[in-house]
Design a protein around this motif. Sequence first.
Motif, PDB file in Angstrom:
ATOM      1  N   UNK A 158       0.837  -1.210   0.000  1.00 42.99           N
ATOM      2  CA  UNK A 158       0.000   0.000   0.000  1.00 42.99           C
ATOM      3  C   UNK A 158       0.865   1.252   0.000  1.00 42.99           C
ATOM      4  N   UNK A 159       1.873   1.208   0.867  1.00 44.33           N
ATOM      5  CA  UNK A 159       2.746   2.384   0.972  1.00 44.33           C
ATOM      6  C   UNK A 159       3.523   2.624  -0.326  1.00 44.33           C
ATOM      7  N   UNK A 160       4.019   1.521  -0.926  1.00 43.98           N
ATOM      8  CA  UNK A 160       4.767   1.659  -2.174  1.00 43.98           C
ATOM      9  C   UNK A 160       3.889   2.224  -3.284  1.00 43.98           C
ATOM     10  N   UNK A 161       2.648   1.709  -3.379  1.00 44.76           N
ATOM     11  CA  UNK A 161       1.737   2.184  -4.424  1.00 44.76           C
ATOM     12  C   UNK A 161       1.408   3.666  -4.223  1.00 44.76           C
ATOM     13  N   UNK A 162       1.157   4.065  -2.988  1.00 44.48           N
ATOM     14  CA  UNK A 162       0.806   5.473  -2.721  1.00 44.48           C
ATOM     15  C   UNK A 162       2.007   6.379  -2.983  1.00 44.48           C
ATOM     16  N   UNK A 163       3.196   5.892  -2.647  1.00 40.50           N
ATOM     17  CA  UNK A 163       4.396   6.707  -2.905  1.00 40.50           C
ATOM     18  C   UNK A 163       4.586   6.942  -4.400  1.00 40.50           C
ATOM     19  N   UNK A 164       4.402   5.879  -5.197  1.00 41.60           N
ATOM     20  CA  UNK A 164       4.525   6.013  -6.655  1.00 41.60           C
ATOM     21  C   UNK A 164       3.462   6.966  -7.181  1.00 41.60           C
ATOM     22  N   UNK A 165       2.235   6.841  -6.685  1.00 41.12           N
ATOM     23  CA  UNK A 165       1.150   7.704  -7.153  1.00 41.12           C
ATOM     24  C   UNK A 165       1.433   9.162  -6.824  1.00 41.12           C
ATOM     25  N   UNK A 166       1.903   9.403  -5.614  1.00 44.47           N
ATOM     26  CA  UNK A 166       2.217  10.796  -5.235  1.00 44.47           C
ATOM     27  C   UNK A 166       3.348  11.358  -6.075  1.00 44.47           C
ATOM     28  N   UNK A 167       4.286  10.497  -6.431  1.00 48.66           N
ATOM     29  CA  UNK A 167       5.388  10.949  -7.288  1.00 48.66           C
ATOM     30  C   UNK A 167       4.890  11.274  -8.694  1.00 48.66           C
ATOM     31  N   UNK A 168       3.960  10.440  -9.200  1.00 56.54           N
ATOM     32  CA  UNK A 168       3.397  10.676 -10.535  1.00 56.54           C
ATOM     33  C   UNK A 168       2.675  12.018 -10.569  1.00 56.54           C
ATOM     34  N   UNK A 169       1.958  12.341  -9.504  1.00 56.57           N
ATOM     35  CA  UNK A 169       1.188  13.590  -9.463  1.00 56.57           C
ATOM     36  C   UNK A 169       2.109  14.810  -9.542  1.00 56.57           C
ATOM     37  N   UNK A 170       3.378  14.617  -9.169  1.00 58.87           N
ATOM     38  CA  UNK A 170       4.316  15.733  -9.242  1.00 58.87           C
ATOM     39  C   UNK A 170       4.648  16.121 -10.689  1.00 58.87           C
ATOM     40  N   UNK A 171       4.500  15.171 -11.634  1.00 58.79           N
ATOM     41  CA  UNK A 171       4.857  15.461 -13.022  1.00 58.79           C
ATOM     42  C   UNK A 171       3.637  15.637 -13.921  1.00 58.79           C
ATOM     43  N   UNK A 172       2.477  15.178 -13.496  1.00 59.12           N
ATOM     44  CA  UNK A 172       1.280  15.360 -14.309  1.00 59.12           C
ATOM     45  C   UNK A 172       0.066  15.383 -13.410  1.00 59.12           C
ATOM     46  N   UNK A 173      -0.840  16.338 -13.666  1.00 59.17           N
ATOM     47  CA  UNK A 173      -2.044  16.441 -12.851  1.00 59.17           C
ATOM     48  C   UNK A 173      -3.250  16.022 -13.683  1.00 59.17           C
ATOM     49  N   UNK A 174      -4.430  16.175 -13.104  1.00 61.54           N
ATOM     50  CA  UNK A 174      -5.650  15.770 -13.771  1.00 61.54           C
ATOM     51  C   UNK A 174      -5.915  16.563 -15.032  1.00 61.54           C
ATOM     52  N   UNK A 175      -5.578  17.852 -15.018  1.00 56.93           N
ATOM     53  CA  UNK A 175      -5.803  18.687 -16.206  1.00 56.93           C
ATOM     54  C   UNK A 175      -4.918  18.214 -17.348  1.00 56.93           C
ATOM     55  N   UNK A 176      -3.673  17.849 -17.050  1.00 59.91           N
ATOM     56  CA  UNK A 176      -2.780  17.367 -18.087  1.00 59.91           C
ATOM     57  C   UNK A 176      -3.261  16.063 -18.671  1.00 59.91           C
ATOM     58  N   UNK A 177      -3.763  15.187 -17.809  1.00 54.89           N
ATOM     59  CA  UNK A 177      -4.294  13.914 -18.282  1.00 54.89           C
ATOM     60  C   UNK A 177      -5.471  14.145 -19.202  1.00 54.89           C
ATOM     61  N   UNK A 178      -6.363  15.097 -18.822  1.00 54.33           N
ATOM     62  CA  UNK A 178      -7.540  15.399 -19.641  1.00 54.33           C
ATOM     63  C   UNK A 178      -7.110  15.975 -20.987  1.00 54.33           C
ATOM     64  N   UNK A 179      -6.088  16.831 -20.940  1.00 50.27           N
ATOM     65  CA  UNK A 179      -5.625  17.437 -22.179  1.00 50.27           C
ATOM     66  C   UNK A 179      -5.080  16.408 -23.147  1.00 50.27           C
ATOM     67  N   UNK A 180      -4.209  15.537 -22.672  1.00 49.89           N
ATOM     68  CA  UNK A 180      -3.666  14.495 -23.543  1.00 49.89           C
ATOM     69  C   UNK A 180      -4.770  13.558 -24.028  1.00 49.89           C
ATOM     70  N   UNK A 181      -5.710  13.256 -23.171  1.00 47.34           N
ATOM     71  CA  UNK A 181      -6.777  12.332 -23.545  1.00 47.34           C
ATOM     72  C   UNK A 181      -7.660  12.926 -24.630  1.00 47.34           C
ATOM     73  N   UNK A 182      -7.947  14.261 -24.560  1.00 45.04           N
ATOM     74  CA  UNK A 182      -8.825  14.899 -25.548  1.00 45.04           C
ATOM     75  C   UNK A 182      -8.093  15.152 -26.867  1.00 45.04           C
ATOM     76  N   UNK A 183      -6.813  15.544 -26.790  1.00 42.71           N
ATOM     77  CA  UNK A 183      -6.080  15.872 -28.014  1.00 42.71           C
ATOM     78  C   UNK A 183      -5.557  14.640 -28.721  1.00 42.71           C
ATOM     79  N   UNK A 184      -5.182  13.655 -27.937  1.00 44.33           N
ATOM     80  CA  UNK A 184      -4.627  12.443 -28.517  1.00 44.33           C
ATOM     81  C   UNK A 184      -3.244  12.644 -29.100  1.00 44.33           C
ATOM     82  N   UNK A 185      -2.554  13.784 -28.786  1.00 40.81           N
ATOM     83  CA  UNK A 185      -1.241  14.082 -29.359  1.00 40.81           C
ATOM     84  C   UNK A 185      -0.131  13.691 -28.390  1.00 40.81           C
ATOM     85  N   UNK A 186       0.908  13.051 -28.970  1.00 35.49           N
ATOM     86  CA  UNK A 186       2.056  12.675 -28.162  1.00 35.49           C
ATOM     87  C   UNK A 186       3.215  13.597 -28.542  1.00 35.49           C
ATOM     88  N   UNK A 187       3.270  14.715 -27.875  1.00 35.58           N
ATOM     89  CA  UNK A 187       4.332  15.694 -28.163  1.00 35.58           C
ATOM     90  C   UNK A 187       5.529  15.442 -27.255  1.00 35.58           C
TER      91      UNK A 187
END
Length: 433
Positions: free
Chosen positions: A51-80
């Motif tokens: 549990x701790x390892x999974x939460x640590x990885x998730x918190x680290x991921x949030x440091x490089x991409x947030x929900x808005x970024x995920x939505x943007x990539x999902x809507x545009x479909x562009x891999x820049x």
Amino acid sequence: MQEKREIKQTVKKPLRVKIITAICIVIAIVDISCVMINYNQYMDVNKDYSDSLAKTVANTVILVIDGDGVTGYSESGKRDTSYYAVWNKLIDYKNTSADIVGLSIVNFDEQGGHYVFDTELSEQGAFLGDIRPFDSKQEEVRDALISSKEIEPLVYGGRTDYYIPILSSYNIPVAYIIVGISTESVQATQYAYLLYIILIITAITFLFGAFLIMYMDRFIIRPINTMSEAAMNYSEALIGEGESPIGKLEIKTGDELERLCESMKHMERDIISSSSQLVIADWNSSHDSMKQMYNKRAYEEKLTGLEAEKEIGIVYLDVDNLKRMNDTYGHEKGDDVIINAAEMIKKYLSTNITSYRVGGDEFVVLASSCARDEFDKMVEAMKADKAGILSDPNDEFFCRLAIGGAYREEKETLQDTIKRAEGMMYRDKHTIR
């Protein structure tokens, strides 16, 4: 011996077997309980680690991409360029631990999971926009996944997937960070740990059980068996010679068993004392206390058993002038006369010839299983015995034994024989007067 054997046969389940069985059951319960408790605690530690390892990885991921970024990539479909930069960092995060076997960012709708990022670089990996239908585990929480709600980890064969919602700037969950944690190495470690604690705890409980069994055997079972053997052999010891087995008991446990042993010894002393008193009382009930001779009660009981006796002779004896002796010289002199009479009679007694004092100055001699000629010789010897003069013949009067003997005739009752002997005694008495 037969009674002793029957007592032993009734002990179908010896106390030693019962105690050992009970101890083994308790040890088994303790052993299993300790193993389960320790194993469950170990499992909880491993689960906390995952549990701790999974939460640590998730918190680290949030440091490089947030929900808005995920939505943007999902809507545009562009891999820049920025998309690949995030993707490479996610791959680096995954590689920080060998236990992390998967790291993805996915949002769900009715079609299934829409992948935004996936660190799986094999053919099974997914790219931006790839859709994967719900698998069997996901189908069970389908509605929750579509709503991006928090769910419990999904457990597969060798891994556990943690679904951690990622939020937009409006604090609305828009996708999941899926962290796959391997359980294969953990399970192998768990099995090894399980075997380890089984061996350790079983060894400890076995040693404790062996010590407890030896202790119970030394201080409880063995003393009880010793006292039981002494109690069962008690009757044999009374018949034989030597100290009784209860008297030889030495139980030094310092507890209730020692007190029980002392109580048994005390009980034995009471039994011996009571038995002695009973023997004395029984002897007194059938003997004349002064002359140490059977009394009238014993005489009447003896006659009952001799009713069918054919070869039997009766000697009836009476002390002449006893009342006069008591009145003239006192009862002390009279007692001496009676004692002299008893001593004279005892000279003629044997195994089958017994004497009884049936009155103040009357005696009866029963000669059972005795031939007529032997009986007649005995009667003549008694009449001729000078000891039949019981006091000084030079006194104004003297006491003597008047003797009458009768042998049972054919078809004569025992009572008739006694009456004949009594009549002959009176005839002897009157011939002297």
